[in-house]
Motif scaffolding. Structure first.
Motif, PDB file in Angstrom:
ATOM      1  N   SER A 384     -86.877  82.667  -2.757  1.00  0.00           N
ATOM      2  CA  SER A 384     -86.504  83.098  -1.416  1.00  0.00           C
ATOM      3  C   SER A 384     -85.434  84.178  -1.463  1.00  0.00           C
ATOM      4  O   SER A 384     -85.444  85.105  -0.645  1.00  0.00           O
ATOM      5  CB  SER A 384     -85.999  81.900  -0.605  1.00  0.00           C
ATOM      6  OG  SER A 384     -85.537  82.300   0.657  1.00  0.00           O
ATOM      7  N   SER A 385     -84.530  84.090  -2.428  1.00  0.00           N
ATOM      8  CA  SER A 385     -83.469  85.097  -2.580  1.00  0.00           C
ATOM      9  C   SER A 385     -83.921  86.283  -3.425  1.00  0.00           C
ATOM     10  O   SER A 385     -83.123  87.179  -3.693  1.00  0.00           O
ATOM     11  CB  SER A 385     -82.229  84.462  -3.220  1.00  0.00           C
ATOM     12  OG  SER A 385     -81.736  83.403  -2.434  1.00  0.00           O
ATOM     13  N   LYS A 386     -85.184  86.276  -3.858  1.00  0.00           N
ATOM     14  CA  LYS A 386     -85.751  87.324  -4.716  1.00  0.00           C
ATOM     15  C   LYS A 386     -84.942  87.488  -5.998  1.00  0.00           C
ATOM     16  O   LYS A 386     -84.578  88.593  -6.402  1.00  0.00           O
ATOM     17  CB  LYS A 386     -85.833  88.651  -3.959  1.00  0.00           C
ATOM     18  CG  LYS A 386     -86.830  88.637  -2.808  1.00  0.00           C
ATOM     19  CD  LYS A 386     -87.001  90.022  -2.204  1.00  0.00           C
ATOM     20  CE  LYS A 386     -88.075  89.991  -1.106  1.00  0.00           C
ATOM     21  NZ  LYS A 386     -88.305  91.324  -0.501  1.00  0.00           N
ATOM     22  N   VAL A 387     -84.677  86.356  -6.624  1.00  0.00           N
ATOM     23  CA  VAL A 387     -84.019  86.349  -7.924  1.00  0.00           C
ATOM     24  C   VAL A 387     -85.034  85.839  -8.937  1.00  0.00           C
ATOM     25  O   VAL A 387     -85.453  84.681  -8.874  1.00  0.00           O
ATOM     26  CB  VAL A 387     -82.761  85.451  -7.923  1.00  0.00           C
ATOM     27  CG1 VAL A 387     -82.124  85.439  -9.310  1.00  0.00           C
ATOM     28  CG2 VAL A 387     -81.771  85.937  -6.895  1.00  0.00           C
ATOM     29  N   ASP A 388     -85.436  86.733  -9.855  1.00  0.00           N
ATOM     30  CA  ASP A 388     -86.449  86.382 -10.845  1.00  0.00           C
ATOM     31  C   ASP A 388     -85.782  86.310 -12.211  1.00  0.00           C
ATOM     32  O   ASP A 388     -85.176  87.278 -12.667  1.00  0.00           O
ATOM     33  CB  ASP A 388     -87.565  87.433 -10.849  1.00  0.00           C
ATOM     34  CG  ASP A 388     -88.774  86.980 -11.650  1.00  0.00           C
ATOM     35  OD1 ASP A 388     -88.707  85.882 -12.251  1.00  0.00           O
ATOM     36  OD2 ASP A 388     -89.775  87.729 -11.694  1.00  0.00           O
TER      37      ASP A 388
END
Length: 446
Positions: A384-388
């Protein structure tokens, strides 16, 4: 500038072709030939080296004695061509050697241009002839043309016939070496080694001292009354000289010769091999400059891609650490709450009632933290936070490196998961507590 003796230069020009000796000094073959003539140094005739290579009989002229002492030493000032790359100089030398061999195999009476064998005029030159014949000379006596598919000319009507003949001979010699003329929107170019070389033929003006007319003299007297001291007319009047020049419009300030013109004894007709070798050198320099520009552009692209890759990597690392910091912050809260709960549970049983509400709240808060940092919720919160945390495919990263996407704030959230629909919806701590059945006292309404 290099200084050698007459004897040294004599041995050099008879040991290898003039063009190669000239290249060692950074001058043209023509310039070196003039230097040899000035110091009375005999040089091999045209075609000498080709005849020698084919086993034909040649004669080496002896060095004559000379009484003038000041000519015993030869000073040769190199030109800017010596700063060119070896590939360009080598291309010019090879072209000149091939042309020398061609001249030795098929000798022509170049000393007398009118005796040159007739050459069929190409359609492009026929169009050039028609265009220049219709052009009206200017007040200096020159007619000029520049149009699609014709050779750019600036020439006096009396020189048109010779100019077309020179171009015909140049094109015939060029075609024998695999170089062809090509029509373009702006004129005619010569394609040499796949490189289009823009050129034109011009007649050099002859400058004569201007003779002031009575009207100009009167105007000068009027200007002098107002304080002007300069003459209101040009110093020289240009007029056709009959001397033609082929001008190559390429590689400005490169050091390569761009203008070949009639001299006191040398004519364009006799200079055609030198001129064509000059075209080859310009083509080699254009190719080399293109390769250098392409290599420079490639390095720039690679550096830019590397910069963007590092920028993307640093951005990913920063957001990953921010996410980890958020998890670590919850762990710190958990340790703090656990320590307090342990303290409360170790108190005497007679005080249990006093702290039971506090202990209950702490246990609920711990359950909430455990949910926040549970693997399923951490995975959903990261996405959801776009942390990959997985490294991206380099090719896909390169394609998207130029795009600017929105990066939401990094937060750990509680989620309501619908496993059948494979859907996760964020919820507030209160919504999550009610959903899992925690005892939450609601504020009265009304």
């Amino acid at each position: 500038m290099k200084t050698v003796s007459r004897e040294e230069l004599y041995e050099q020009v008879w040991s290898k072709p003039m063009t190669k000796v000239a290249a060692d000094y950074g001058v043209t073959g023509t310039a070196l030939k003039k230097t040899c003539n000035r110091h009375r140094i005999p040089t091999p005739e045209r075609g000498y080296w080709a005849k020698l290579e084919h086993g034909k009989r040649v004669q080496k002229q002896p060095l004559p004695p000379m009484a003038e002492r000041h000519l015993a030493k030869v000073r040769i000032a190199g030109s800017s061509e010596q700063h060119l790359s070896p590939k360009v100089r080598e291309a010019k030398e090879k072209a000149r050697d091939k042309l020398d061999k061609l001249a030795a195999a098929h000798p022509t009476p170049t000393a007398a241009p009118d005796l040159m064998p007739s050459i069929v005029e190409s359609p492009s030159l026929a169009a050039t002839r028609r265009a220049i014949s219709k052009a009206r000379p200017d007040d200096q006596g020159f007619a000029a043309i520049r149009s699609k598919g014709i050779v750019p000319l600036k020439i006096a009507p009396a020189s048109i016939e010779r100019g077309i003949r020179v171009l015909s001979q140049l094109f015939a010699l060029a075609e024998s070496q695999g170089h062809l003329p090509k029509a373009t929107e702006n004129g005619m170019v010569l394609v040499v080694e796949k490189e289009p070389i823009v050129f034109g033929l011009e007649e050099r003006p002859e400058k004569t001292l201007h003779q002031a007319t009575p009207a100009e003299l009167k105007r000068r007297d009027e200007r002098m009354r107002w304080g002007y001291t300069t003459d209101p007319w040009p110093k020289y009047d240009p007029s056709p000289s009959g001397k033609l020049a082929i001008v190559i419009h390429a590689n400005l300030y490169s050091g390569l010769r761009r203008t070949y013109s009639d001299g006191k004894t040398q004519t364009l007709e006799r200079m055609l091999p030198d001129i064509l070798a000059g075209f080859v050198a310009h083509a080699a320099l254009i190719s080399e400059n293109r390769r250098e520009n392409e290599e420079r552009a490639r390095r720039h692209r690679d550096a830019e891609a590397q910069r963007r890759s590092e920028e993307a990597f640093n951005s990913r690392e920063k957001r990953r650490m921010e996410f980890v910091d958020a998890v670590h912050e919850q762990l710190d809260h958990r340790d703090k709450l656990t320590a307090v709960l342990t303290h409360l549970e170790n108190t005497a049983s007679d005080h249990e009632a006093r702290v039971s509400a506090m202990a209950t709240w702490i246990r609920q808060r711990l359950k909430q933290i455990d949910a926040l940092i549970s693997p399923p919720f951490l995975d959903i919160s990261a996405r959801s936070s776009k942390v990959d945390f997985a490294e991206p495919d380099p090719e896909k990263e390169a394609e998207s490196s130029g795009s600017f996407g929105y990066s939401p704030p990094i937060t750990l959230q509680l989620w309501s998961i619908d496993f059948e629909k494979q859907l996760a919806t964020s919820c507030s701590p209160l919504e999550w507590a009610n959903a899992v059945g925690l005892e939450v006292k609601k504020d009265p309404v009304g």
